[in-house]
Design a protein around this motif. Sequence first.
Motif, PDB file in Angstrom:
ATOM      1  N   LEU B  13      16.511 -55.840 -37.259  1.00  0.00           N
ATOM      2  CA  LEU B  13      16.625 -55.805 -35.810  1.00  0.00           C
ATOM      3  C   LEU B  13      15.897 -54.589 -35.257  1.00  0.00           C
ATOM      4  O   LEU B  13      15.737 -53.584 -35.966  1.00  0.00           O
ATOM      5  N   LYS B  14      15.534 -54.673 -34.007  1.00  0.00           N
ATOM      6  CA  LYS B  14      15.048 -53.493 -33.300  1.00  0.00           C
ATOM      7  C   LYS B  14      16.215 -52.875 -32.528  1.00  0.00           C
ATOM      8  O   LYS B  14      17.165 -53.574 -32.144  1.00  0.00           O
ATOM      9  N   THR B  15      16.131 -51.581 -32.312  1.00  0.00           N
ATOM     10  CA  THR B  15      17.166 -50.887 -31.550  1.00  0.00           C
ATOM     11  C   THR B  15      17.394 -51.591 -30.214  1.00  0.00           C
ATOM     12  O   THR B  15      16.443 -51.904 -29.505  1.00  0.00           O
ATOM     13  N   GLY B  16      18.670 -51.841 -29.913  1.00  0.00           N
ATOM     14  CA  GLY B  16      19.027 -52.479 -28.656  1.00  0.00           C
ATOM     15  C   GLY B  16      19.208 -53.985 -28.733  1.00  0.00           C
ATOM     16  O   GLY B  16      19.806 -54.582 -27.831  1.00  0.00           O
ATOM     17  N   GLN B  17      18.711 -54.595 -29.806  1.00  0.00           N
ATOM     18  CA  GLN B  17      18.902 -56.042 -29.946  1.00  0.00           C
ATOM     19  C   GLN B  17      20.345 -56.340 -30.346  1.00  0.00           C
ATOM     20  O   GLN B  17      21.069 -55.479 -30.861  1.00  0.00           O
ATOM     21  N   SER B  18      20.731 -57.575 -30.111  1.00  0.00           N
ATOM     22  CA  SER B  18      22.085 -57.994 -30.484  1.00  0.00           C
ATOM     23  C   SER B  18      22.012 -59.079 -31.549  1.00  0.00           C
ATOM     24  O   SER B  18      20.991 -59.757 -31.693  1.00  0.00           O
ATOM     25  N   MET B  19      23.088 -59.209 -32.298  1.00  0.00           N
ATOM     26  CA  MET B  19      23.166 -60.288 -33.269  1.00  0.00           C
ATOM     27  C   MET B  19      24.612 -60.486 -33.696  1.00  0.00           C
ATOM     28  O   MET B  19      25.462 -59.596 -33.499  1.00  0.00           O
ATOM     29  N   THR B  20      24.870 -61.651 -34.263  1.00  0.00           N
ATOM     30  CA  THR B  20      26.194 -61.978 -34.778  1.00  0.00           C
ATOM     31  C   THR B  20      26.096 -62.302 -36.254  1.00  0.00           C
ATOM     32  O   THR B  20      25.261 -63.115 -36.658  1.00  0.00           O
ATOM     33  N   LEU B  21      26.940 -61.657 -37.052  1.00  0.00           N
ATOM     34  CA  LEU B  21      27.051 -61.961 -38.465  1.00  0.00           C
ATOM     35  C   LEU B  21      28.188 -62.969 -38.637  1.00  0.00           C
ATOM     36  O   LEU B  21      29.276 -62.793 -38.087  1.00  0.00           O
ATOM     37  N   PHE B  74      35.245 -65.900 -39.169  1.00  0.00           N
ATOM     38  CA  PHE B  74      35.454 -64.583 -38.572  1.00  0.00           C
ATOM     39  C   PHE B  74      34.083 -63.962 -38.384  1.00  0.00           C
ATOM     40  O   PHE B  74      33.405 -63.655 -39.355  1.00  0.00           O
ATOM     41  N   SER B  75      33.658 -63.780 -37.126  1.00  0.00           N
ATOM     42  CA  SER B  75      32.309 -63.293 -36.881  1.00  0.00           C
ATOM     43  C   SER B  75      32.331 -61.848 -36.404  1.00  0.00           C
ATOM     44  O   SER B  75      33.299 -61.380 -35.806  1.00  0.00           O
ATOM     45  N   LEU B  76      31.228 -61.147 -36.676  1.00  0.00           N
ATOM     46  CA  LEU B  76      31.059 -59.743 -36.290  1.00  0.00           C
ATOM     47  C   LEU B  76      29.831 -59.650 -35.407  1.00  0.00           C
ATOM     48  O   LEU B  76      28.756 -60.096 -35.797  1.00  0.00           O
ATOM     49  N   ARG B  77      29.972 -59.074 -34.224  1.00  0.00           N
ATOM     50  CA  ARG B  77      28.867 -58.991 -33.280  1.00  0.00           C
ATOM     51  C   ARG B  77      28.470 -57.545 -33.022  1.00  0.00           C
ATOM     52  O   ARG B  77      29.334 -56.678 -32.791  1.00  0.00           O
ATOM     53  N   LEU B  78      27.160 -57.319 -33.074  1.00  0.00           N
ATOM     54  CA  LEU B  78      26.577 -56.050 -32.657  1.00  0.00           C
ATOM     55  C   LEU B  78      25.913 -56.303 -31.302  1.00  0.00           C
ATOM     56  O   LEU B  78      24.960 -57.077 -31.215  1.00  0.00           O
ATOM     57  N   GLU B  79      26.436 -55.720 -30.251  1.00  0.00           N
ATOM     58  CA  GLU B  79      25.922 -55.984 -28.903  1.00  0.00           C
ATOM     59  C   GLU B  79      24.599 -55.287 -28.641  1.00  0.00           C
ATOM     60  O   GLU B  79      23.718 -55.827 -27.997  1.00  0.00           O
ATOM     61  N   SER B  80      24.467 -54.064 -29.132  1.00  0.00           N
ATOM     62  CA  SER B  80      23.253 -53.284 -28.921  1.00  0.00           C
ATOM     63  C   SER B  80      23.028 -52.449 -30.181  1.00  0.00           C
ATOM     64  O   SER B  80      23.571 -51.349 -30.314  1.00  0.00           O
ATOM     65  N   ALA B  81      22.245 -53.013 -31.101  1.00  0.00           N
ATOM     66  CA  ALA B  81      22.131 -52.392 -32.424  1.00  0.00           C
ATOM     67  C   ALA B  81      21.495 -51.006 -32.359  1.00  0.00           C
ATOM     68  O   ALA B  81      20.582 -50.749 -31.555  1.00  0.00           O
ATOM     69  N   ALA B  82      21.982 -50.131 -33.231  1.00  0.00           N
ATOM     70  CA  ALA B  82      21.460 -48.772 -33.353  1.00  0.00           C
ATOM     71  C   ALA B  82      21.087 -48.512 -34.807  1.00  0.00           C
ATOM     72  O   ALA B  82      21.672 -49.136 -35.709  1.00  0.00           O
ATOM     73  N   PRO B  83      20.129 -47.621 -35.052  1.00  0.00           N
ATOM     74  CA  PRO B  83      19.737 -47.319 -36.446  1.00  0.00           C
ATOM     75  C   PRO B  83      20.921 -46.901 -37.324  1.00  0.00           C
ATOM     76  O   PRO B  83      20.917 -47.180 -38.530  1.00  0.00           O
ATOM     77  N   SER B  84      21.943 -46.290 -36.737  1.00  0.00           N
ATOM     78  CA  SER B  84      23.126 -45.885 -37.511  1.00  0.00           C
ATOM     79  C   SER B  84      23.914 -47.079 -38.038  1.00  0.00           C
ATOM     80  O   SER B  84      24.807 -46.908 -38.881  1.00  0.00           O
ATOM     81  N   GLN B  85      23.612 -48.259 -37.551  1.00  0.00           N
ATOM     82  CA  GLN B  85      24.290 -49.466 -38.022  1.00  0.00           C
ATOM     83  C   GLN B  85      23.543 -50.156 -39.165  1.00  0.00           C
ATOM     84  O   GLN B  85      23.958 -51.215 -39.626  1.00  0.00           O
ATOM     85  N   THR B  86      22.475 -49.537 -39.620  1.00  0.00           N
ATOM     86  CA  THR B  86      21.799 -50.015 -40.823  1.00  0.00           C
ATOM     87  C   THR B  86      22.758 -49.859 -41.992  1.00  0.00           C
ATOM     88  O   THR B  86      23.233 -48.760 -42.278  1.00  0.00           O
ATOM     89  N   SER B  87      23.053 -50.977 -42.649  1.00  0.00           N
ATOM     90  CA  SER B  87      24.084 -50.958 -43.673  1.00  0.00           C
ATOM     91  C   SER B  87      24.134 -52.325 -44.347  1.00  0.00           C
ATOM     92  O   SER B  87      23.421 -53.255 -43.961  1.00  0.00           O
TER      93      SER B  87
END
Lengths: 111, 114
Positions: B13-21, B74-87
């Motif tokens: 992802l790019k910083t600021g993009q959203s996605m759902t796992l 059970f889904s996990l959503r990142l609304e505005s991804a940040a580099p610190s969420q690389t994992s």
Amino acid sequence: DAKTTQPNSMESNEEEPVHLPCNHSTISGTDYIHWYRQLPSQGPEYVIHGLTSNVNNRMASLAIAEDRKSSTLILHRATLRDAAVYYCILREYNQGGKLIFGQGTELSVKP
Amino acid sequence: NAGVTQTPKFQVLKTGQSMTLQCAQDMNHNSMYWYRQDPGMGLRLIYYSASEGTTDKGEVPNGYNVSRLNKREFSLRLESAAPSQTSVYFCASNSQGAYGNEQFFGPGTRLTVL
């Protein structure tokens, strides 16, 4: 959450027994002692758990000290496939079943 | 039984993009969990759902939201991804929320945020 302390790493020879120690001096009466392991690039997998008495299953044995402040995971004959990070975790009663992972012990097995 | 399945396996992802796992289990388990694992570290609990219709925060919930869609998912959503969420993100489930029972983990989703 009660904490556990484990050595960062241990080495073993193939086909020899391995004793992985864990200290949990602040354990409460309703905490279960769980062990999980994580092979490289995989999710953790359950190994064994116990409350007060020693436990055996097909993968390992768990020896729990009488005061419950420490425990030892015993792999009876290490194989190369047992090389993994082993996590000792205290699982709280009635707290949603969540697991709080520490750093674990990285076990390497030499042929 | 497939056990616990996760999609996607990899994501950039790019910083600021959203996605759902996405996570699903076919073992009829009541409780489901989301963890993250940073390099060289143990897993940290993000959110969990002790039973269908309930969700609770774990150790590191900031920047994430979850939905327990039904008993299976059970889904996990990142609304505005940040580099610190690389994992690496792991989903897990077990049959009882209280104690004692083994927790089953999925294979993980490797997320990189640029």
